[in-house]
Design a protein around this motif. Sequence first.
Motif, PDB file in Angstrom:
ATOM      1  N   GLU A 274      36.804  33.314  39.271  1.00  0.00           N
ATOM      2  CA  GLU A 274      35.660  33.083  38.411  1.00  0.00           C
ATOM      3  C   GLU A 274      35.846  33.770  37.162  1.00  0.00           C
ATOM      4  O   GLU A 274      35.679  33.226  35.870  1.00  0.00           O
ATOM      5  CB  GLU A 274      34.596  33.546  38.945  1.00  0.00           C
ATOM      6  CG  GLU A 274      34.463  32.653  39.747  1.00  0.00           C
ATOM      7  CD  GLU A 274      34.319  33.599  41.152  1.00  0.00           C
ATOM      8  OE1 GLU A 274      34.165  32.789  42.491  1.00  0.00           O
ATOM      9  OE2 GLU A 274      35.284  34.228  41.534  1.00  0.00           O
ATOM     10  N   THR A 275      36.783  34.720  36.887  1.00  0.00           N
ATOM     11  CA  THR A 275      36.720  35.945  35.946  1.00  0.00           C
ATOM     12  C   THR A 275      37.896  35.353  34.733  1.00  0.00           C
ATOM     13  O   THR A 275      37.958  35.676  33.545  1.00  0.00           O
ATOM     14  CB  THR A 275      36.144  36.839  36.096  1.00  0.00           C
ATOM     15  OG1 THR A 275      36.792  37.159  36.687  1.00  0.00           O
ATOM     16  CG2 THR A 275      35.120  36.931  36.713  1.00  0.00           C
ATOM     17  N   LYS A 276      39.275  35.074  35.749  1.00  0.00           N
ATOM     18  CA  LYS A 276      40.589  35.677  35.380  1.00  0.00           C
ATOM     19  C   LYS A 276      40.931  34.659  34.352  1.00  0.00           C
ATOM     20  O   LYS A 276      41.532  35.318  33.042  1.00  0.00           O
ATOM     21  CB  LYS A 276      41.634  35.163  36.124  1.00  0.00           C
ATOM     22  CG  LYS A 276      41.647  34.047  36.728  1.00  0.00           C
ATOM     23  CD  LYS A 276      42.954  33.568  37.684  1.00  0.00           C
ATOM     24  CE  LYS A 276      44.239  34.002  37.346  1.00  0.00           C
ATOM     25  NZ  LYS A 276      45.055  34.087  38.578  1.00  0.00           N
ATOM     26  N   ASN A 277      40.739  33.775  33.686  1.00  0.00           N
ATOM     27  CA  ASN A 277      40.919  32.614  32.391  1.00  0.00           C
ATOM     28  C   ASN A 277      40.029  33.079  31.391  1.00  0.00           C
ATOM     29  O   ASN A 277      40.296  32.217  29.955  1.00  0.00           O
ATOM     30  CB  ASN A 277      40.820  31.074  32.961  1.00  0.00           C
ATOM     31  CG  ASN A 277      41.708  30.415  34.508  1.00  0.00           C
ATOM     32  OD1 ASN A 277      42.358  31.045  34.131  1.00  0.00           O
ATOM     33  ND2 ASN A 277      41.211  29.770  35.174  1.00  0.00           N
ATOM     34  N   GLU A 278      38.874  34.174  31.326  1.00  0.00           N
ATOM     35  CA  GLU A 278      38.383  34.382  30.329  1.00  0.00           C
ATOM     36  C   GLU A 278      39.150  35.584  30.105  1.00  0.00           C
ATOM     37  O   GLU A 278      38.240  36.720  29.906  1.00  0.00           O
ATOM     38  CB  GLU A 278      37.096  34.308  30.574  1.00  0.00           C
ATOM     39  CG  GLU A 278      36.622  33.004  30.932  1.00  0.00           C
ATOM     40  CD  GLU A 278      36.626  31.986  29.521  1.00  0.00           C
ATOM     41  OE1 GLU A 278      36.859  32.376  28.869  1.00  0.00           O
ATOM     42  OE2 GLU A 278      37.205  30.434  29.180  1.00  0.00           O
TER      43      GLU A 278
END
Length: 482
Positions: free
Chosen positions: A361-365
């Motif tokens: 949920e957060t890695k790409n951001e």
Amino acid sequence: MQLRIMNLKFTIKSILAAGCVLLSSYANAQEVIVTDSTSIQPDAEVKKENVTKQGSQRMKVDGIAAVIGEYIILDSDVDLMYKDMQSQGMSTADVTDCNLAGSLMENKLYAHHAIQDSIIIPDSQISATVDQQIQGLAQQAGSMEKVLEFYKKESEAELRDEIFQLTKQRQLAQRMQQKIIEEIEVTPEEVRQYYVGMDEKPMFGTEVELSQIVIEPEIPESEKQKVIDRLNGFKADIEENGASFSTKAVLYSQDPGNASDGGRITLTRKDAFVKEFKDVAFSLQEGEISEPFETEFGYHIIQVDKIRGQTVELRHIILIPDVTNASVEAARTEIDTLRSKITAGDIEFAAAAREASDEEETKNEGGKLINPRTGDTRFELTKIDPELFKQVEGLEEGELSLVLTQKDRSGRPQYKIIKVTKKVEEHEADYATDYLKIKELALRDKQLEAIEEWQTEKINDTYIKVNGKYRDCEYTSGWVKN
């Protein structure tokens, strides 16, 4: 007035709150059931009982306090609401019977007009909710017998019928409330005017923007295969030897929510279960047992007991493959190495998150966290999750936490590091900096106005009769008609 405004604000907050439980049986969340009324025709008779309570207790006569459309409110309903507020730790020092009666009348008004507006909730959907509620109650109390004793019911069928009626009424009211405000929006100009027109600007507490990297120990393929083989063994024993699926669920399933009930679940397509689970459940025939399949929670098998229209009654067993000591140690070494590189300046935190974090949920951001309540990147320190607060309260802007240990939904260990990417100290509301929060306040107030206007109109159009001492209350709405 205070309780009424609190109730309206709670209504809007409840409608707007965005939360999706991926598989509700694992969340083990319970709903509090409050018996607040009985649905009857306005001229129905109610048996009266005098009940006197000593000392600081309240005295109640169980008659009709009010009639709203096709619903009545009993004197005892007001007392139950008072007790329910106390049980939830809410202050009742300044709450009167008049406040509570007004709140109950609002709820009945919503439900009554939901029916008038042809808002339909399928019985199958309500039944599924009731099944989950009763399962939760039995688990919480320890047995169905204790639940029946607590609610003073003779049978599960009697309890189920009452919960069904209350659940339907509650869902009708929620749908009606949502319908009132669902199309209300605020324009940027309205937000600006709202801000300019504030007599006193609100204060916002200290806020932080956070990013995190999560490393999960890898589950060896050998552990996954052990679980699959075990589930296949259960399936074969049931199909070939007549073993009981329910018994195996009680003995072996790792679902804390329903293992004790033989893995029983009532499921509709709209229920908040993960897609893989629903796809398998609705592909089976009555009596059929699925092959082992994987979700983010573990590995499952399902047996369908009964298909009723769009509702499936099933039982399921879940087994969760475990990590090994070696994979746990490898994960710890990886997070320690990442932290050292970030601290030394060898890699930026955001780049490390994109490269190594296991949190999809957060890695790409770059590991950036989004506040689920506001949709913004800021978290007010006094309002964030207590566990997260403990992890970041002492950090300044740009600082990294130590390596933190937590557990995933399945109880397996995870390691993470958190960075405070920005910190904004307590301050008076600023239009540019706090636009999203000011917009939220403006939208909430506009919704409150719409609800108040709707209530005023519908009170005039609805059969309402207020009895006894409740006629002497000073309501902000015109509940008492001459």
